[in-house]
Motif scaffolding. Structure first.
Motif, PDB file in Angstrom:
ATOM      1  N   LYS A 149       0.831  -1.196   0.000  1.00  0.00           N
ATOM      2  CA  LYS A 149       0.000   0.000   0.000  1.00  0.00           C
ATOM      3  C   LYS A 149       0.871   1.254   0.000  1.00  0.00           C
ATOM      4  O   LYS A 149       1.985   1.267   0.521  1.00  0.00           O
ATOM      5  N   GLN A 150       0.338   2.346  -0.553  1.00  0.00           N
ATOM      6  CA  GLN A 150       1.069   3.613  -0.596  1.00  0.00           C
ATOM      7  C   GLN A 150       0.814   4.415   0.672  1.00  0.00           C
ATOM      8  O   GLN A 150      -0.333   4.641   1.053  1.00  0.00           O
ATOM      9  N   LEU A 151       1.886   4.857   1.290  1.00  0.00           N
ATOM     10  CA  LEU A 151       1.823   5.730   2.459  1.00  0.00           C
ATOM     11  C   LEU A 151       2.194   7.136   2.028  1.00  0.00           C
ATOM     12  O   LEU A 151       3.306   7.375   1.545  1.00  0.00           O
ATOM     13  N   GLY A 152       1.292   8.084   2.218  1.00  0.00           N
ATOM     14  CA  GLY A 152       1.572   9.484   1.937  1.00  0.00           C
ATOM     15  C   GLY A 152       1.953  10.198   3.222  1.00  0.00           C
ATOM     16  O   GLY A 152       1.135  10.311   4.137  1.00  0.00           O
ATOM     17  N   VAL A 153       3.178  10.660   3.308  1.00  0.00           N
ATOM     18  CA  VAL A 153       3.694  11.319   4.506  1.00  0.00           C
ATOM     19  C   VAL A 153       3.722  12.817   4.263  1.00  0.00           C
ATOM     20  O   VAL A 153       4.369  13.290   3.326  1.00  0.00           O
ATOM     21  N   VAL A 206      -2.562   8.196   4.831  1.00  0.00           N
ATOM     22  CA  VAL A 206      -1.955   9.526   4.940  1.00  0.00           C
ATOM     23  C   VAL A 206      -1.598   9.762   6.403  1.00  0.00           C
ATOM     24  O   VAL A 206      -2.436   9.560   7.294  1.00  0.00           O
ATOM     25  N   SER A 207      -0.362  10.173   6.657  1.00  0.00           N
ATOM     26  CA  SER A 207       0.108  10.419   8.015  1.00  0.00           C
ATOM     27  C   SER A 207       0.748  11.801   8.090  1.00  0.00           C
ATOM     28  O   SER A 207       1.579  12.165   7.253  1.00  0.00           O
ATOM     29  N   LEU A 208       0.371  12.578   9.116  1.00  0.00           N
ATOM     30  CA  LEU A 208       0.833  13.962   9.246  1.00  0.00           C
ATOM     31  C   LEU A 208       2.036  14.063  10.173  1.00  0.00           C
ATOM     32  O   LEU A 208       2.018  13.527  11.287  1.00  0.00           O
ATOM     33  N   HIS A 209       3.049  14.802   9.724  1.00  0.00           N
ATOM     34  CA  HIS A 209       4.258  15.016  10.529  1.00  0.00           C
ATOM     35  C   HIS A 209       4.803  16.415  10.278  1.00  0.00           C
ATOM     36  O   HIS A 209       5.933  16.598   9.836  1.00  0.00           O
ATOM     37  N   LEU A 210       3.961  17.413  10.587  1.00  0.00           N
ATOM     38  CA  LEU A 210       4.307  18.826  10.442  1.00  0.00           C
ATOM     39  C   LEU A 210       4.176  19.520  11.783  1.00  0.00           C
ATOM     40  O   LEU A 210       3.342  19.154  12.603  1.00  0.00           O
TER      41      LEU A 210
END
Length: 320
Positions: A149-153, A206-210
């Motif tokens: 699966k594609q992970l969008g970071v 989708v995982s957020l790291h901001l």
């Protein structure tokens, strides 16, 4: 110089004393340690009187900037964490000629681990299954495999890098978005940089790291969230203020995405009546950085920031 921590935590008292004894006192400086959960401005000013700098634990209330008007000797505010804007009005403090510093990258491994834990819990419906078994039932709903699966970071800092590494170990295909894309950063992470709309539309997770700044406030809009696949998973261990949470909760209520894992909320603790608790939603109490190992690291770096300031050097400065 005299430094003061007003909102210290009892279990770290001895560690703080050890660090102060080895890092501050040999240079003629000291740290006064108090343990008041959320003192008002009057009490804060009383405890901070005569201090040259403050060390803020910062997780149990917002720092009253007016304390600085009553304590003109204070020239630095050190925050024991990364997202200083959550606890400190940085512009208000800096406008008084007081420096602000934080502790960057002290819990990257811990945050990355909880990110993957939330992802797995949502994908395999772990909390739902736990509740079912405890209730004496034996209902099984299909989860999702992550391999392939594609992970969008969203973000490309130290935490994002560790999440990308761990996701590869699960057989996932990471892509990334950052405000500052360069070929060198892409090569270092080993990912392709893509635009946000493509990341949301094409990723399975989708995982957020901001960090949360004025530039990133509300960045994850209803429009972006609406691009998620019907079987997508959304994970946020960064800051709730990055996201249009009403739009996210609406997607979950309508089962328009597979599920979400959230460690951050606005406000905290969250208003449970606003949460789509019947959805495939896994919740954590802003615990991504909370491990036995991480706070000792943060405390050491935070005290080192103060020692450096006393020596005429400003490190880990925050300007917004």
């Amino acid at each position: 110089m005299k430094f003061v921590c007003v909102d210290g935590v009892p279990r770290y008292r001895d560690l703080a004393a050890t660090f102060a004894a080895t890092m501050l006192q040999p240079h003629g400086h000291d740290l006064d340690w108090y343990e008041e959960a959320a003192p008002d401005a009057d009490r804060f000013a009383e405890l901070a009187a005569g201090a040259d700098g403050l060390l803020l634990y910062g997780l149990r209330g917002r720092f009253p900037a007016e304390v600085l008007d009553r304590c003109p000797t204070i020239k630095i505010v050190g925050y024991l964490g990364t997202g200083v804007a959550r606890a400190v009005d940085v512009p208000a403090v800096r406008s008084r000629g007081v420096a602000v510093c934080n502790v960057p990258d002290y819990a990257s491994d811990s945050v990355a681990e909880l990110t993957i834990a939330l992802l797995l819990a949502v994908a395999r419906r772990l909390t739902e299954g736990d509740r079912t078994v405890r209730a004496g039932e034996w209902a099984r709903r299909p989860g999702r495999q992550l391999i392939g699966k594609q992970l969008g970071v969203v973000g490309a800092g130290p935490i994002a890098a560790k999440v990308i590494s761990r996701a590869r170990g699960l057989g996932m295909r990471p892509v990334c978005w950052t405000r500052r894309p360069t070929p060198e950063r892409a090569a270092a992470l080993g990912v392709e940089f893509v635009e946000l709309p493509a990341l949301f539309a094409e990723s399975d997770v989708v995982s957020l790291h901001l960090s949360h700044t004025p530039a990133t406030d509300g960045l994850i809009s209803a429009q972006l969230l609406g691009m998620l696949k019907p079987d997508a998973i959304f994970v946020n261990t960064a800051r709730a203020e990055l996201v249009d949470t009403a739009a996210l909760y609406d997607l979950l209520r309508r089962e328009a995405i597979f599920g979400a894992g959230l460690d951050v909320f606005d406000p905290e603790p969250p208003d449970l009546s606003a949460l789509p608790l019947d959805a495939n939603l896994v919740l954590a109490p802003h615990a991504a950085s909370v491990t036995a190992e991480t706070f000792g690291v943060a405390l050491r770096i935070g005290i080192e920031n103060l020692r450096a300031f006393a020596a005429g050097e400003l490190v880990n400065e925050v300007t917004e």
